[in-house]
Design a protein around this motif. Structure first.
Motif, mmCIF file in Angstrom:
data_model
loop_
_atom_site.group_PDB
_atom_site.id
_atom_site.type_symbol
_atom_site.label_atom_id
_atom_site.label_comp_id
_atom_site.label_asym_id
_atom_site.label_seq_id
_atom_site.Cartn_x
_atom_site.Cartn_y
_atom_site.Cartn_z
ATOM 1 N N GLU A 160 20.139 37.922 -14.640
ATOM 2 C CA GLU A 160 19.106 39.126 -13.253
ATOM 3 C C GLU A 160 19.260 40.229 -13.234
ATOM 4 O OE1 GLU A 160 16.745 38.973 -10.359
ATOM 5 O OE2 GLU A 160 16.997 37.035 -10.867
ATOM 6 N N ASP A 161 20.499 41.018 -14.166
ATOM 7 C CA ASP A 161 20.724 42.303 -14.482
ATOM 8 C C ASP A 161 19.281 42.392 -15.539
ATOM 9 O OD1 ASP A 161 22.260 42.530 -12.743
ATOM 10 O OD2 ASP A 161 24.321 41.985 -13.561
ATOM 11 N N ASP B 283 23.319 51.144 -13.738
ATOM 12 C CA ASP B 283 23.324 49.685 -13.191
ATOM 13 C C ASP B 283 24.170 49.457 -13.967
ATOM 14 O OD1 ASP B 283 22.718 50.571 -10.575
ATOM 15 O OD2 ASP B 283 21.473 49.601 -10.449
ATOM 16 N N VAL C 87 25.274 45.484 -16.553
ATOM 17 C CA VAL C 87 24.576 44.228 -16.998
ATOM 18 C C VAL C 87 25.398 43.399 -17.392
ATOM 19 C CG1 VAL C 87 22.706 43.059 -18.481
ATOM 20 C CG2 VAL C 87 22.118 45.828 -17.512
ATOM 21 N N LYS D 189 15.083 46.332 -16.991
ATOM 22 C CA LYS D 189 15.798 47.189 -17.633
ATOM 23 C C LYS D 189 15.147 47.104 -19.590
ATOM 24 C CE LYS D 189 19.495 47.362 -15.461
ATOM 25 N NZ LYS D 189 19.556 46.854 -14.720
#
Length: 357
Positions: free
Chosen positions: A165-166, A159, A161, A170
């Motif tokens: 929020e991303d 996914d 970034v 991680k």
């Protein structure tokens, strides 16, 4: 060159093998200890430094480069050069922040994203502050010139970034102020070498790595990732050529001058090289290399402001550390900021120096 002569006895065969037949027999051979492999633009920048010094001294000096950490690893570079294990080499400020506290300001976001601006500001700062010269002399070191990683980017698998929020959850390899800020924003920070991150990305040990556009291509990280997010937040700029002071002081004045002059010219050579390498890498990776392409993304502008805000406290920490080291932290920070503005203005009004030629 008392310390140098001791070294030469132990590696005489290597030195003799490295000396070209075009170098006069009377030339002084300087041992250059480098932790890098010598590949890519950074290696080319070191070779350029050596070639320029030789040219400007009519081959009065030659360089025996020991690549790949043959003499010492990167964390030991400062002490090893000071002790005379090598005459000169690259010192990475992040490995010895206490001893290199002044130089480590170049690892802070205050330098911006432009490699040339960062290096010009760093070079003027490091060569015009008497207290820095004195502190380095006490460590038996002479500062010559500076390089940079160029702008910090985020290279990710899976996914993309592009927001704060991303980042949350991680697994990110990050270092310095930038890695600490990622962690503060919710990332699981993973400690490892940049050169280990290819395998870690491939196996899923990492989701993302802090990196640089040109290196993403040269280290082939694009093969095991899906996107590069352009943060253009700051740089790791405390990558400098330092020399053993005993050796430097023993050299003729014209050789000393050549070493210092070439050091001052590194930003123009390396700035042009970095801009070209980064632009080419992004273009190639977006279009695809051997059938593999990655997405070139931008971070959300409003979230990027928050990321930068979160990193500001580490600038305050630098001021505190500089003061504790006997330096004028507040004044030095403001001076560096003014130097960045100076060279940004020069770039905007006059263009890059290589564009004029």
């Amino acid at each position: 060159m008392k310390k140098s002569m001791i070294k030469y006895a132990g590696i005489a065969a290597l030195t003799l093998a490295a000396v070209s037949s075009t170098v006069p027999a009377s030339a002084t051979t300087l041992i250059s200890g480098q932790s890098t492999s010598g590949r890519g633009p950074f290696g080319a920048g070191i070779e350029w430094f050596n070639d320029e010094v030789k040219k400007r001294t009519d081959n009065a000096v030659d360089f025996d480069i020991q690549w790949g950490g043959a003499l010492f690893k990167a964390p030991a570079a400062r002490q090893s050069i000071a002790d005379g294990i090598a005459d000169l080499g690259i010192v990475i400020g992040a490995y010895t922040p206490r001893e290199m506290v002044a130089y480590s300001i170049s690892d802070l976001p205050v330098m911006g994203a432009d490699p040339w601006v960062s290096m010009k500001a760093t070079q003027e700062f490091m060569t015009t502050e008497p207290s820095i010269k004195q502190q380095l002399a006490e460590q038996n070191l002479v500062y010559l010139g500076t390089y940079t990683t160029s702008a910090i980017q985020l290279i990710c698998k899976g996914d993309p970034v592009t927001t704060i929020e991303d980042i949350k959850g991680k697994k990110i390899r990050g270092i310095g102020v930038y890695g600490k800020t990622f962690k503060e924003l919710g990332a699981n920070l993973v400690s490892m070498s940049y050169y280990q991150s290819y395998q870690a990305l491939d196996t899923g040990l990492l989701d993302c790595t802090q990196g640089y556009s040109y290196a993403t291509k040269s280290l082939k990280h694009y093969e095991v990732t899906d996107s590069i997010t352009l943060l253009n937040w700051g740089q790791l700029g405390a990558l400098g050529m330092f020399m053993n002071k005993d050796t430097f002081d023993s050299l003729p004045e014209n050789v000393q001058k050549a070493l210092l002059d070439v050091g001052n010219d590194v930003p123009d050579y390396y700035g042009q090289r970095m801009n070209h390498e980064n632009d080419t890498a992004l273009k190639d990776m977006k279009e695809g290399i051997n059938g593999k392409s990655i997405d070139v993304l931008s971070f959300d502008p409003e979230d990027l402001k928050k990321v930068k805000k979160a990193g500001e406290k580490y600038i305050s920490d630098w001021v505190k550390n500089a003061n504790e080291a006997g330096l004028e932290g507040e004044r030095m920070l403001e001076r560096v900021k003014s130097l960045v503005v100076k060279y940004e203005k020069q770039r905007d009004e006059e263009g890059y120096p290589w564009a004029k030629k």
